[in-house]
Design an enzyme around this catalytic site. Structure first.
Site, mmCIF file in Angstrom:
data_model
loop_
_atom_site.group_PDB
_atom_site.id
_atom_site.type_symbol
_atom_site.label_atom_id
_atom_site.label_comp_id
_atom_site.label_asym_id
_atom_site.label_seq_id
_atom_site.Cartn_x
_atom_site.Cartn_y
_atom_site.Cartn_z
ATOM 1 N N PRO A 1 0.833 -1.209 0.000
ATOM 2 C CA PRO A 1 0.000 0.000 0.000
ATOM 3 C C PRO A 1 0.866 1.257 0.000
ATOM 4 O O PRO A 1 1.877 1.334 0.699
ATOM 5 C CB PRO A 1 -0.801 -0.123 1.306
ATOM 6 C CG PRO A 1 -0.760 -1.577 1.653
ATOM 7 C CD PRO A 1 0.546 -2.090 1.133
ATOM 8 N N MET A 2 0.466 2.241 -0.782
ATOM 9 C CA MET A 2 1.245 3.467 -0.903
ATOM 10 C C MET A 2 1.350 4.199 0.423
ATOM 11 O O MET A 2 2.388 4.801 0.747
ATOM 12 C CB MET A 2 0.607 4.376 -1.965
ATOM 13 C CG MET A 2 1.407 5.637 -2.258
ATOM 14 S SD MET A 2 3.086 5.288 -2.858
ATOM 15 C CE MET A 2 2.708 4.559 -4.429
ATOM 16 N N CYS A 3 0.291 4.145 1.236
ATOM 17 C CA CYS A 3 0.327 4.831 2.522
ATOM 18 C C CYS A 3 1.400 4.226 3.433
ATOM 19 O O CYS A 3 2.083 4.935 4.179
ATOM 20 C CB CYS A 3 -1.046 4.779 3.198
ATOM 21 S SG CYS A 3 -1.677 3.111 3.469
ATOM 22 N N THR A 4 1.560 2.898 3.351
ATOM 23 C CA THR A 4 2.585 2.235 4.159
ATOM 24 C C THR A 4 3.978 2.609 3.668
ATOM 25 O O THR A 4 4.887 2.890 4.465
ATOM 26 C CB THR A 4 2.411 0.707 4.095
ATOM 27 O OG1 THR A 4 1.114 0.366 4.577
ATOM 28 C CG2 THR A 4 3.464 0.001 4.928
ATOM 29 N N SER B 1 4.485 6.513 4.601
ATOM 30 C CA SER B 1 4.370 7.025 5.974
ATOM 31 C C SER B 1 4.819 6.055 7.054
ATOM 32 O O SER B 1 5.412 6.471 8.055
ATOM 33 C CB SER B 1 2.914 7.439 6.240
ATOM 34 O OG SER B 1 2.466 8.347 5.269
#
EC number: 6.2.1.64
Length: 460
Positions: free
Chosen positions: A233-236, A239
């Site tokens: 996931p891009m958020c992982t 961030s």
């Protein structure tokens, strides 16, 4: 004594080599060269195919006429090319876009250190041509889609053999062979069937299968059997990185296009050591920031290139069972029915089973697929369904529909200018787009050469 025996054996080998050199004719054959193949093709037995008739003409067909297309010249492809050439097949075409890397040399035995950086297909073809008398292996370096259309029509091949590590390429080839099928009043013409033999390996595991398009389960019928592509996931990644792979993906996806370390417009090349080293250094910095250990140069290269673990012995076993070239090409024996699984992680375990055709397969069923959504659903939801559904697994679907008698593109991702114009449609509901219950949607994708038809059914 041992030295004396060794000298005698060496002298005997030299004598046989000289005799073979004298006996070789214009065809590259010598007396008794194909005796092992004749035992299979010129006599009957308890396991022969019911329709097989032993004759000398069968061997001549194998040597002079039969054309094989091998897609992929990597670990499995090298084994396949060797087996086919030594089994008597002389007209073998090989396609591979990749170039040889140092990491290939431990298992891809057709290549040497001097070949690093050269195209795999070219080197493999030259090696087979020089080592197997009478064998003629043309090669192609460009995308095999172009090869099939412009260099050699696919209908001229008697059998297709795949040694690929790409599910997309397998599905495309599967769709191509299905598109060549001819039906007469709904009855399949057997002469239009080109058998597809597919093999795959990953570490100590492997599989082999025989696909008779239109008769047996195709690639898309068993799409759920293939492992999903690992994506983070891009958020992982951006961030909350927790794994070394997250740090590498951060450098690859976010830092590379932002910093442009090798100039504007230069794409990341997994085979370029300078590019990999840059990603490796940035990944180390990212890992140190979040106290993550385990980032190595080898892991970096594996993540960037999506390298699948490979073991030479597994490639050899699968290539040997993919599955009896004479059986499928010449129908000397009953072909594998139709899926073989091999596993030697703990001991040795192998079995076969019959994969069954799906009645609603998007590739081979010839039945429009159903899309069930409420009128308030957005086009983005339809797009996510096409990419995430286990039976479809599309990559970049383009959706078109006929509205008011005109063909209208609802969304197209692959062309930047059209994607920008159709992007607002993703936020619109199906009703706002003018779609109606029972509407047909045509979806094109890189996984298939054919357009897939879907029938939209509105739910309450």
């Amino acid at each position: 004594l041992l030295f004396s025996l060794f000298r005698k054996k060496k002298r005997r080998i030299e004598e046989l080599t000289e005799k073979m050199a004298l006996d070789v004719g214009s065809s590259g054959d010598w007396d008794g060269r194909w005796r092992h193949v004749q035992k299979f093709l010129e006599r009957s037995g308890p396991f022969t195919h019911p329709d097989f008739e032993p004759s000398e003409e069968t061997l001549q067909f194998l040597l002079e006429t039969c054309k094989i297309l091998v897609i992929g010249a990597g670990g499995l492809g090298c084994e396949l090319l060797k087996n086919l050439a030594l089994s008597g097949f002389r007209h073998i075409h090989v396609v591979d876009m990749d170039t040889i890397d140092v990491s290939n040399l431990n298992r891809q035995f057709l290549f040497r250190s001097k070949d690093v950086g050269h195209p795999k297909a070219e080197v493999a073809a030259d090696f087979i041509n020089s080592r197997v008398p009478g064998c003629h292996v043309p090669y192609c370096l460009i995308l095999f889609i172009y090869f099939l259309f412009f260099c050699m029509p696919v209908v001229e091949f008697h059998i297709i053999v795949c040694g690929l590590d790409s599910i997309i390429a397998r599905r495309w080839m599967n769709g191509m062979l299905l598109s060549l099928l001819v039906y007469d009043d709904g009855v399949l013409d057997p002469s239009s069937i080109i058998p597809l033999i597919d093999g795959g390996t990953e570490g100590f595991k492997g599989n082999a299968r025989v696909i008779l398009p239109g008769m047996t389960a195709c690639i898309d019928c068993t799409l759920e059997l293939y492992p999903p592509q690992i994506n983070f996931p891009m958020c992982t990644i951006a961030s909350m990185p927790r794994l070394p792979e997250h740090c590498i993906e951060y450098a690859r996806i976010l830092q590379w296009p932002k910093e442009k370390p090798f100039g504007d417009g230069v794409a990341l090349d997994g085979d370029n050591p300078e590019h990999i080293h840059w990603v490796f250094q940035k990944s180390l910095e990212r890992a140190a920031e979040f106290n993550i250990i385990g980032v190595t140069y080898r892991l970096t290269q594996g993540v960037v290139k999506r390298i699948i673990p490979a073991v030479a012995s597994t490639n050899a076993v699968i290539a040997g069972t993919v599955p009896s070239r004479e059986n499928t090409a010449l129908f000397a024996y009953v072909p594998l029915n139709n899926y073989l699984v091999f596993n030697d992680v703990d001991g040795l375990y192998t079995y076969t089973f019959e994969a069954e055709r799906k009645e609603n397969c998007s590739a081979c069923s010839q039945v429009p697929q159903k899309l069930q959504f409420p009128p308030s659903a957005k086009l983005q939801e339809v797009l996510e369904y096409l990419t995430e559904n286990a039976s479809l697994q599309m990559k970049s679907p383009a959706i078109t529909a006929t509205l008011e008698g005109k063909n209208k593109t609802l969304y197209l991702q692959t062309v930047a200018s059209i994607e920008e114009k159709t992007r607002p449609n993703l936020c619109k509901t199906l009703k706002e787009l003018g779609l109606a219950d029972g509407q047909e949607l045509a979806v094109a994708d890189v996984t298939t050469p054919q357009t897939v038809l879907f029938k939209l059914n509105f739910t309450s």
